[in-house]
Scaffold this active site. Structure first.
Site, PDB file in Angstrom:
ATOM      1  CG  PHE A   1      -9.352  -3.441   4.343  1.00 16.95           C
ATOM      2  CD1 PHE A   1      -8.038  -3.163   4.911  1.00 16.95           C
ATOM      3  CD2 PHE A   1      -9.806  -4.825   4.921  1.00 16.95           C
ATOM      4  CE1 PHE A   1      -7.282  -3.913   5.864  1.00 16.95           C
ATOM      5  CE2 PHE A   1      -9.083  -5.595   5.897  1.00 16.95           C
ATOM      6  CZ  PHE A   1      -7.713  -5.232   6.239  1.00 16.95           C
ATOM      7  CB  VAL A   2      -8.550  -6.935  -0.555  1.00 12.64           C
ATOM      8  CG1 VAL A   2      -9.110  -5.874  -1.764  1.00 12.64           C
ATOM      9  CG2 VAL A   2      -7.070  -6.393  -0.472  1.00 12.64           C
TER      10      VAL A   2
ATOM     11  NE  ARG B   1      -3.867 -14.313   9.133  1.00 13.63           N
ATOM     12  CZ  ARG B   1      -3.257 -13.013   8.707  1.00 13.63           C
ATOM     13  NH1 ARG B   1      -2.961 -12.657   7.423  1.00 13.63           N
ATOM     14  NH2 ARG B   1      -2.996 -12.265   9.898  1.00 13.63           N
TER      15      ARG B   1
ATOM     16  CG  ASP C   1      -1.803   0.959   1.468  1.00 11.41           C
ATOM     17  OD1 ASP C   1      -1.995   1.807   0.379  1.00 11.41           O
ATOM     18  OD2 ASP C   1      -2.790   1.115   2.195  1.00 11.41           O
TER      19      ASP C   1
END
Ligand code: 5GP
Length: 191
Positions: free
Chosen positions: A163-164, A176, A114
């Protein structure tokens, strides 16, 4: 135990950013490029940046193996000292390498970049270890990385600044195991 059918996480995902098939194709494509670039190298050390990159690293290592590239695996974990520290790039090493990488060709495997602050710190740290070369592969890159991150040698997908989760990436320790990369529904954060 639930049976087959829709998974527990499906209703939490707003939309899918990369499907399992797209990820597999991209990983194979990246591995082909990496195999070509490192064809004259005896040994490549993959440094998996924990925790998020563990799934991508596993798949990438096997794709490289299929292409005849011998890899060694190392794991590092860094964490920021809270919000203010994050923006100043102050990072604490939670898990160091287990071996000496001097003279080795190192490929740092990231899940997502990011701002690139954490990665910048890691690269500086690795530079001090006298590796023969240090390059970076990231599965996902957000727009901020194009402006501020250190050079990324291999990039899987450019994604929007949202947000992934999934494919190794978590929210509060969850998601996860999701086999794709997806954007979380906003109500999940505001609960
Ligand atoms: P950066 O230092 O490049 O700003 O980001 C560092 C870390 O923030 C990444 O390695 C990852 O752990 C986390 N991160 C950044 N964006 C996302 C995201 O969209 N989803 C998740 N799950 N983690 C993210």
């Amino acid at each position: 135990m639930g049976g087959a059918g829709s998974s527990w996480y499906e209703s939490d995902i707003e939309r899918i950013v990369a499907t399992p098939e797209q990820i597999a194709d991209k990983t194979a494509e990246l591995a082909a490029q990496i195999a070509e670039d490192y064809r004259s190298v005896d040994e490549l050390v993959l440094v998996c940046v924990l925790t998020g990159a563990f799934v991508f690293t596993a798949d990438l290592a096997r794709e490289l193996g299929r292409r005849g590239v011998p890899v060694q695996l190392e794991f590092m974990q860094a964490s920021s000292y809270g919000q203010a520290a994050t923006s100043s790039g102050v990072v604490r090493l939670r898990k160091d390498l287990d071996r000496d990488i001097s003279g080795a060709h190192v490929l740092v495997v990231e899940d997502i970049v990011d701002t690139g602050l954490t990665l910048s710190w890691l690269l500086k740290y690795l530079e001090g270890r006298s590796a023969a070369s240090v390059e970076v592969v990231t599965l996902l890159r957000k727009p901020a990385a194009i402006r501020s991150a250190p050079p990324l040698t291999y990039v899987g997908f450019d994604i929007p600044s949202e947000f992934v989760v999934g494919y190794g990436l978590d929210y509060a320790g969850k998601y996860r195991e999701v086999p794709y990369v997806g954007v979380l529904k906003p109500q999940i954060y505001s609960r």
